[in-house]
Scaffold this active site. Structure first.
Site, PDB file in Angstrom:
ATOM      1  N   ARG A  63       0.849  -1.184   0.000  1.00 31.27           N
ATOM      2  CA  ARG A  63       0.000   0.000   0.000  1.00 31.27           C
ATOM      3  C   ARG A  63       0.890   1.240   0.000  1.00 31.27           C
ATOM      4  O   ARG A  63       1.856   1.336   0.756  1.00 31.27           O
ATOM      5  CB  ARG A  63      -0.904   0.020   1.222  1.00 31.27           C
ATOM      6  CG  ARG A  63      -1.815   1.253   1.285  1.00 31.27           C
ATOM      7  CD  ARG A  63      -2.681   1.230   2.528  1.00 31.27           C
ATOM      8  NE  ARG A  63      -3.632   0.121   2.488  1.00 31.27           N
ATOM      9  CZ  ARG A  63      -4.041  -0.542   3.558  1.00 31.27           C
ATOM     10  NH1 ARG A  63      -3.580  -0.229   4.752  1.00 31.27           N
ATOM     11  NH2 ARG A  63      -4.910  -1.528   3.450  1.00 31.27           N
ATOM     12  N   LYS A 182      -4.905   1.493  14.154  1.00 31.59           N
ATOM     13  CA  LYS A 182      -4.813   2.407  13.025  1.00 31.59           C
ATOM     14  C   LYS A 182      -5.614   3.668  13.313  1.00 31.59           C
ATOM     15  O   LYS A 182      -6.623   3.641  14.026  1.00 31.59           O
ATOM     16  CB  LYS A 182      -5.297   1.740  11.744  1.00 31.59           C
ATOM     17  CG  LYS A 182      -6.787   1.446  11.673  1.00 31.59           C
ATOM     18  CD  LYS A 182      -7.115   0.849  10.309  1.00 31.59           C
ATOM     19  CE  LYS A 182      -8.607   0.563  10.167  1.00 31.59           C
ATOM     20  NZ  LYS A 182      -8.945   0.002   8.848  1.00 31.59           N
ATOM     21  N   GLY A 451     -16.372  -6.980   2.017  1.00 29.97           N
ATOM     22  CA  GLY A 451     -16.319  -8.427   2.120  1.00 29.97           C
ATOM     23  C   GLY A 451     -16.567  -8.961   3.507  1.00 29.97           C
ATOM     24  O   GLY A 451     -16.742 -10.167   3.690  1.00 29.97           O
ATOM     25  N   CYS A 456     -14.260  -2.054   5.043  1.00 30.89           N
ATOM     26  CA  CYS A 456     -13.309  -1.242   4.276  1.00 30.89           C
ATOM     27  C   CYS A 456     -13.956  -0.644   3.029  1.00 30.89           C
ATOM     28  O   CYS A 456     -13.480   0.360   2.511  1.00 30.89           O
ATOM     29  CB  CYS A 456     -12.101  -2.086   3.890  1.00 30.89           C
ATOM     30  SG  CYS A 456     -11.158  -2.689   5.311  1.00 30.89           S
ATOM     31  N   GLY A 457     -15.038  -1.254   2.548  1.00 34.43           N
ATOM     32  CA  GLY A 457     -15.758  -0.704   1.404  1.00 34.43           C
ATOM     33  C   GLY A 457     -16.809   0.320   1.770  1.00 34.43           C
ATOM     34  O   GLY A 457     -17.550   0.790   0.909  1.00 34.43           O
TER      35      GLY A 457
END
Length: 587
Positions: A63, A182, A451, A456-457
């Site tokens: 990333r 994070k 998913g 994350c989407g």
């Protein structure tokens, strides 16, 4: 007692990891002791190196990081060349081929199928043009989000310089590299709200305040937003107004507070949103006041009533996603392309860089909706750019379903995902395009697919949110989805209400068609999908969202994460040597 990962990080983390990672790369995959791999993979993430899932041993995702989505001239080309030369796996993806870049929801880029042995050469090529992977993963401050056209389009408060200062002085501080989890920072200076402060750990939103009879421009501060684990929180106001010259120090104060006081024991409850739950905004405000050498001012008047970015409002109110042709404040234009689910083949990424050089300044910017923008296009070159073949593929005027779509990585590479996402979404989008009619004034329906519940989407913020699950159908385990409706980020952020659970994946397009056709038939004139959802009510929506088998066929329905790669029926070749040949298991 601190979580075991805290012990791993205490031994070695942050900038010091790089030297060890290079040492392993020189010696090869086999040089990482098998019983230490979990520890090293935890550390590698700080430098953006993520080991891919079971069955894909020796392959990594890389990333990258680019503050506020800015790719300077030459950077996208270098990334595309790296994807072409190094990011190819042992089998093709049936939808996307082999060798691509993934545009992310934090305005950055991910590369897959990276071999550890190639990392030094990749870093050399990328860092030569100023692209880094530092602090793009792990328990760190992730890529800083901002308005993707900051400095180019009209802003109430200029934010580009501030974004760079936070990047250099806070995110670049190795003493703050080891966060409890994070941590996401956003800064928005525009009235559209496109940095999405509501779903960040700390967000600055544009505001103004009357002080001594004068209007003062600045930011209000919000903290503790996030989506994952089915426990979403909107970022909460701290009742703080900061002038631009105090903004960086204010962000640092909250970063340091969470760095020092955040929970390092329970990783299920130690994101900043839970920290804000525990402390409360008043105590956080007082703690920050003690850390700052200026007096805190109470919040000013924000512009949340003007927010349009993923806010469920009519398109004429303002930009939803930057796809299209828009004016810059210098009289030039930027052109936002629609890249379905954010996946761009390497050759097309290089072609996009060529077009940015030919028609603009060479600068490309990335949005939080997984799309690229070509910057600085003069009026006289606009028609020629729009006539380029690449803009037929990734058009500034896409189908409404494509324009609203986002998808995370899914089981293709992610170890925690429950379903395949990107290939399935691309297939669903074609089916919806061909089988569902929308009213002429509806230019996008936002369908976000995650998913799993990590989200994350950003399914929780969609018109129609999909999260991967598993279910039984006809006695067999199949990939499935929970379906929610009515999410959006704006003046009053809302998260989806779940209307159906564990719907087999081959019945989801039919459910979406039934729901969207009901919207088209029952809506009031000009009503957006989110407005219609709010007016329709949960009970009626459950009835309208009827799963249905249709002509849509799902090739990956029965995979349910059984294979090493969702698109290959054979045995995994992993682990492999640097040249891609399988490594022998014999000593």
């Amino acid at each position: 007692m601190p979580h075991k990962k805290e012990g791993i990080k205490d031994e070695l983390y942050g900038d010091e990891v790089r030297e060890k990672l290079l040492e392993f790369a020189e010696k090869g995959w086999d040089s990482i002791p098998e019983d230490e791999r979990e520890e090293w993979f935890t550390r590698f993430k700080f430098w953006g190196i993520f080991h891919q899932r079971s069955g894909q041993e020796s392959y990594f995702m890389m990333r990258l990081t680019n503050c506020g989505g800015v790719l300077e001239p030459g950077q996208l080309r270098a990334i595309g060349e790296v994807a072409r030369d190094y990011a190819k796996g042992p089998v093709d993806n049936p939808e996307f081929g082999n060798g691509w870049i993934d545009l992310t929801t934090r305005q950055s880029i991910q590369l897959h199928w990276i071999k550890l042995e190639d990392v030094p050469e990749i870093w050399e090529k990328l860092e030569a043009v100023g692209v880094s992977s530092r602090s793009s993963g792990g328990d760190t401050m992730r890529n800083i989000s901002g308005c993707p056209v900051a400095g180019k389009a009209e802003e109430y408060v200029e934010s580009r310089e501030l974004l760079d200062e936070i990047q250099d002085d806070i995110r670049g501080d190795d003493a703050l590299s080891n966060m409890p989890r994070k941590f996401n920072i956003s800064v928005s200076g525009c009235r559209q709200g496109c940095a999405q402060d509501s779903i960040n750990d700390v967000g600055l939103e544009p505001a103004h305040k009357l002080i001594d009879g004068e209007e003062v421009e600045g930011f209000n501060v919000r903290v503790g937003g996030g989506l994952g684990g089915r426990e979403p929180r909107p970022a909460r106001p701290l009742d703080i107004f900061v002038r631009p010259e105090h903004a960086k120090e204010t962000v640092r104060a909250f970063v340091e507070l969470y760095h020092e006081e955040g929970n390092r024991e329970n990783r299920q409850k130690n994101r900043a949103r839970f920290f804000v739950d525990e402390w409360g905004t008043e105590d956080i405000r007082e703690a920050m006041a003690e850390r700052l050498d200026f007096d805190l001012e109470r919040a000013g008047t924000d512009f949340r009533g003007d927010y349009t970015y993923n806010a469920g409002r009519p398109a004429e109110r303002g930009a939803h996603d930057h796809v299209g042709v828009y004016d810059q404040k210098d009289g030039k234009n930027y052109v936002g392309l629609s890249v379905a689910v954010g996946r761009l083949p390497a050759e097309e990424a290089i072609e996009l860089a060529d077009l940015a050089d030919e028609y603009g300044s060479g600068e490309v910017r990335l949005t939080r909706r997984q799309n690229p923008l070509i910057m600085d296009v003069p009026d006289e070159d606009l028609d020629d750019l729009l006539a380029e073949p690449l803009l037929d593929t990734h058009t500034p005027e896409p189908n409404p379903f494509v324009q609203g779509a986002m998808a995370c990585t899914g089981t293709e590479f992610c170890s925690i995902a429950l379903t395949e996402t990107k290939g399935r979404t691309a297939r669903m989008l074609r089916w919806l395009r061909d089988n569902v009619e929308l009213p002429e004034d509806v230019d996008r329906i936002k369908i976000h697919y995650s998913g799993c519940t990590a989200d994350c989407g950003q399914a929780m913020t969609a018109d129609i949110g999909l999260q991967g699950m598993r279910a039984r159908k006809d006695g067999e385990m199949v990939e499935a989805m929970d379906v929610g409706v009515g999410g959006g980020v704006g003046e009053e952020p809302s998260f989806v209400d779940w209307v159906r659970q564990r719907v087999p994946a081959d019945e989801v397009p039919g459910l979406i068609r039934n729901l969207v056709e009901a919207y088209a038939a029952l809506r009031e004139e000009g009503q957006t999908f989110r407005e219609w959802v709010d007016a329709t009510g949960q009970e009626n929506l459950v009835t309208l969202a009827e799963p249905e088998e249709t002509s849509y066929e799902d090739p990956w329905l029965h995979d349910a994460k059984q294979s090493w790669y969702p698109f290959d029926d054979g045995e995994s070749p992993a682990p492999t040597a640097p040249d891609g040949t399988p490594l022998s298991a014999d000593d």
